[in-house]
Structure formats: C-alpha cells, structure tokens
Design an enzyme around this catalytic site. Structure first.
Site, PDB file in Angstrom:
ATOM      1  N   TYR A 221       0.800  -1.239   0.000  1.00  0.00           N
ATOM      2  CA  TYR A 221       0.000   0.000   0.000  1.00  0.00           C
ATOM      3  C   TYR A 221       0.823   1.274   0.000  1.00  0.00           C
ATOM      4  O   TYR A 221       0.286   2.358   0.000  1.00  0.00           O
ATOM      5  CB  TYR A 221      -0.991   0.007   1.166  1.00  0.00           C
ATOM      6  CG  TYR A 221      -0.411  -0.254   2.548  1.00  0.00           C
ATOM      7  CD1 TYR A 221       0.260   0.740   3.234  1.00  0.00           C
ATOM      8  CD2 TYR A 221      -0.553  -1.504   3.152  1.00  0.00           C
ATOM      9  CE1 TYR A 221       0.776   0.502   4.500  1.00  0.00           C
ATOM     10  CE2 TYR A 221      -0.024  -1.756   4.415  1.00  0.00           C
ATOM     11  CZ  TYR A 221       0.639  -0.749   5.079  1.00  0.00           C
ATOM     12  OH  TYR A 221       1.157  -0.992   6.328  1.00  0.00           O
ATOM     13  N   LYS A 222       2.146   1.156   0.032  1.00  0.00           N
ATOM     14  CA  LYS A 222       2.990   2.361   0.008  1.00  0.00           C
ATOM     15  C   LYS A 222       3.295   2.718  -1.448  1.00  0.00           C
ATOM     16  O   LYS A 222       2.402   3.104  -2.181  1.00  0.00           O
ATOM     17  CB  LYS A 222       4.243   2.124   0.850  1.00  0.00           C
ATOM     18  CG  LYS A 222       3.875   1.983   2.327  1.00  0.00           C
ATOM     19  CD  LYS A 222       5.044   1.590   3.195  1.00  0.00           C
ATOM     20  CE  LYS A 222       4.588   1.523   4.649  1.00  0.00           C
ATOM     21  NZ  LYS A 222       5.310   0.518   5.416  1.00  0.00           N
TER      22      LYS A 222
HETATM   23  C1  LIG Z   1       4.716  -0.179   6.335  1.00  0.00           C
HETATM   24  C2  LIG Z   1       5.637  -1.171   6.927  1.00  0.00           C
HETATM   25  C3  LIG Z   1       5.137  -2.343   7.474  1.00  0.00           C
HETATM   26  C4  LIG Z   1       3.665  -2.583   7.450  1.00  0.00           C
HETATM   27  O1  LIG Z   1       3.261  -3.761   7.985  1.00  0.00           O
HETATM   28  P1  LIG Z   1       1.740  -4.209   7.878  1.00  0.00           P
HETATM   29  O2  LIG Z   1       1.784  -5.576   8.367  1.00  0.00           O
HETATM   30  O3  LIG Z   1       1.340  -4.086   6.429  1.00  0.00           O
HETATM   31  O4  LIG Z   1       0.927  -3.291   8.699  1.00  0.00           O
HETATM   32  C5  LIG Z   1       6.040  -3.250   8.025  1.00  0.00           C
HETATM   33  N1  LIG Z   1       7.368  -2.989   8.025  1.00  0.00           N
HETATM   34  C6  LIG Z   1       7.871  -1.850   7.490  1.00  0.00           C
HETATM   35  C7  LIG Z   1       9.336  -1.590   7.506  1.00  0.00           C
HETATM   36  C8  LIG Z   1       7.017  -0.905   6.948  1.00  0.00           C
HETATM   37  O5  LIG Z   1       7.495   0.222   6.443  1.00  0.00           O
END
Ligand SMILES: *Cc1c(COP(=O)(O)O)cnc(C)c1O
Length: 411
Positions: A221-222
């Site tokens: 989602y990023k």
């Molecule tokens: C955004 C991000 C996550 C996100 O984890 P989710 O399980 O999707 O909430 C995990 N690790 C890093 C380094 C991130 O930047």
C-alpha cells in the site's frame, strides 16, 4: 534560473511525467505521503466496479477459474518480481508485511536451529521488531533478539547469528542499507538475511538476486499504490524454497488444496508460503498499482525519486527555515530511499499546518516530519512549491496555533 524555472525544465524532460494521468489525484493537493499510503489508480477504481459487478455478482464461484482469482497471488508476485530483481517464481503476494515476516523468520530459524540469535536494528519499524519478538517467544529454545545500530551490524555478524532482519530503507530516516555488502558479510558467517522492502519496492531499483538475497518481504500500500491495507508480498530465493516450511500451514499453501487431504503436504516453490484464501478485491486494486510501477521500471523510478528529494532539500536549504530544520536523511542520494525527513520540536504542528495548505507529509514520533517523493505521480514543480511552503510555514510560525497541535488518532 530560479528553482521554479529549474523545476519546470526538469518536468519537461521527465520521462515519467505522463504517469500522473494513471492516478486519481485530488485537485489542489501536493501529496508527499505516497510512502505511507499510495493514491488510487484510475484502473483500480474501474476494476473495483468490474470485479464486484461482473466477476463476483454474476460469476460467483466460477470466478475462481474464469477470472483466475486463484492465480492472482502468483501473477501479481511475478509482476512485483520484475521491480525487485527477483525471478518470477520467487515472489508471492499474500497477507500483510507483518504476517509475512512471521512466516519467513520462523521458517529461517527452524533451518538454522544450531544458532540462537536474530540480529536487527533498534528503532527499525516497530511491527518488524514486535513480530520478531513473537517469533523467538514462539520457537523458544534459547533464541533471542540482538539489536545493534546500523553502523555496528557488520561487526555483530558472528556465527551465533541465525538471521539478520533489516529494513532496506529505514522508515524514518530514509537511510538505505547496503544490501549486497551486508548479505555477503552475513553469508560469510552462515547467517541468512531477511530484507524488508516496504520503503524500497516501487521506488528504488532493488536487485535481490544481484545481492544473492535469501528472503524478503514488502508492503503493497505504500509505493506500490495498492490501496489501504493492500496485500503484501514475500520473496524466497529459489535455492531455499524446498528447504523452508511455513509455520502457518493453511490449505492455500498445500500442494493440492482441493484434494481435501487430512495431511499437509507443502506446495512446491514459493506457493507454500500462502496460508488462506486470497482477498480478490484487494488483489485487483494492488495489481493495478503494480502495473503502473511496472510501466516505469525500477531504474527510472529511482532516478526521479532521488532527483525530487534533492530538489526539495535544495529549496528548503536556500529558504528562510534552513537553520530551523535538522535533516536526518542522508544527503547523498546513493545512500537514500524515496523520502526525506527533518527534525523540529514542532514537527507535529508543522505537518498539520502544511496539510491545511494543501501539502500532505507526515509526522513520526517524537519530532520527525517525513516527505515522500513518489516518482509516479509527482512533478518537480509540485515538490519545489511544497518545499517553499514548508519554509514559509516554519519561518513565519504559521503552525503555532492550538488547532494544529491537537493530536489526531492516526499520525
Ligand atoms: C509499512 C511497513 C510495514 C507494514 O506492515 P503491515 O503488516 O502491512 O501493517 C512493516 N514494516 C515496514 C518496515 C514498513 O514500512
């Protein structure tokens, strides 16, 4: 030439400038937060209706075959593979980043059973550290976590380290870790490495196989613009696939899910790291986002993202707030991911004031503001404008207003 003229010239020469049309960007907003939640793609917006109204409403269970719903985790995995230097059969789209870390770290620790240490970095993304803590508690056997600052990681790689887990780009500072060098050093002492690509996939020219990486995970989602809570992905190098087992042995990771056998037989290849049924609506949105990144390619995205970051820093540094903002990101673009971060005691209020002026960045505890430079939908002119407004908000103390200081639930 003024920064604005310079930015206009850079836009005119930007091979990715047209990709903005692939997104539904709100009018009047400069969005420097695609590193946190990427914007909606035009195709995802159409696909949501199509998948719901046609594939689901009309097709019902036939969709699993007729629309290849079952193949989505592999198909999207193949598309992501191209962006991260992996082979097509080494990437699977599934679950969340956190869950994927659990699966891969557990599997790696099982095969490294004569070693007890999981090495990582303090201040890395909290969920990664929480999950690793859960992994060592679950597996027991004297396993423990050791945290060392980035500059001490190499020295801490000893023969007791089973697994090194690192963010490829640090979520706060934007600092890029040397994947090839650290992987080689880890391998020289028999340590496996799990890279978190959440802040590099879809923005940098990642080369997992060039670095002889073992394992990786990343976020959908990023920079991949898959939508809020989009499925994540995982990578297992081909040479490890038959040796590792997922601790979450769901039917979708079974060799023959529709044989409905009582006994679990892991699927061959990366598919064994699937667990339950894929979320088809979420996969459809993610696929649209991944396709846009795929049309740009890693090298072009990396070049533009770093150029945007450099431009932003130059405008901030030439502006009236240069001395009040402390840069915590590497100035050298080669050492940096797609975002730039500053410290200021009033970062929270500054970020809120910027939002009220049409510029979205974000705040991270305790005093950091982050600005993400997605190469897919931003122009150089927008980035130069945003940096100038930041300088204005800080130097005029326009953020010094109680409404900007009031904390919201999500920052
Ligand atoms: C955004 C991000 C996550 C996100 O984890 P989710 O399980 O999707 O909430 C995990 N690790 C890093 C380094 C991130 O930047």
């Amino acid at each position: 030439m003024s920064f604005q003229d310079d930015a206009r010239a850079q836009d005119a020469a930007d091979p990715l400038i047209g990709l903005r049309q692939a997104f539904r960007m709100p009018e009047g907003r400069i969005y420097l937060n695609g590193n946190s939640l990427g914007p909606l793609t035009v195709v995802a917006s159409h696909r949501m209706t199509e998948v719901v109204e046609t594939e689901w409403a009309v097709g019902l269970t036939a969709g699993w075959n007729a629309h290849d719903w079952m193949g989505a985790p592999f198909r999207i995995g193949r598309k992501i593979a191209r962006l991260i230097g992996a082979d097509p059969h080494e990437v699977l789209c599934a679950d969340s980043t956190s869950v994927n870390i659990f699966k891969l770290a557990s599997a790696a620790l099982k095969v490294q059973s004569d070693r007890s240490v999981v090495l990582s970095e303090p201040g890395d993304f909290p969920s990664d550290l929480y999950v690793l803590d859960g992994v060592v508690r679950t597996l027991g056997g004297g396993r423990r976590i050791k945290l060392r600052p980035a500059e001490e990681i190499e020295a801490a790689l000893t023969e007791e380290v089973a697994l090194l887990v690192l963010g490829h780009v640090h979520y706060k500072t934007g600092g890029l870790r040397d994947m090839a060098r650290l992987t080689a050093k880890a391998h020289s002492v028999g340590t496996l490495v799990l890279w978190d690509l959440s802040h590099s996939a879809g923005v940098l020219d990642v080369d997992l196989n060039g670095a002889r990486a073992d394992l990786a995970v990343g976020c959908g989602y990023k920079y991949l613009n898959g939508g809020p809570g989009a499925p994540a992905f995982l990578y297992v190098a081909e040479r490890h696939q038959e040796l590792l087992r997922s601790p979450l042995q769901g039917w979708m990771g079974h060799a023959l899910p529709f044989a409905f056998d009582d006994a679990y037989t892991p699927a061959p290849g990366v598919g064994r790291f699937a667990c339950g049924t894929p979320s088809i609506l979420a996969m459809a949105a993610l696929e649209a986002g991944v396709d846009v990144a795929g049309s740009a390619g890693g090298a072009a995205m990396q070049r533009k993202a770093r150029g945007l970051g450099d431009l932003f820093m130059r405008v901030v540094e030439a502006g009236p707030a240069a001395r009040e903002l402390e840069l915590i990101s590497p100035r050298d673009p080669e050492q940096r991911g797609g975002h730039v971060a500053y410290r200021h005691p009033d970062s929270y209020a500054i970020v809120r004031a910027l939002i009220s002026r049409g510029i979205t960045g974000d705040f991270r505890e305790p005093d950091v503001m982050r600005f993400g430079f997605s190469p897919l939908f931003l122009s150089h002119v927008e980035v130069a404008v945003a940096a100038a407004v930041l300088g204005d908000v800080v130097s005029t103390r326009a953020y010094d207003d109680p409404t900007f200081r009031q904390r919201l639930a999500v920052t």
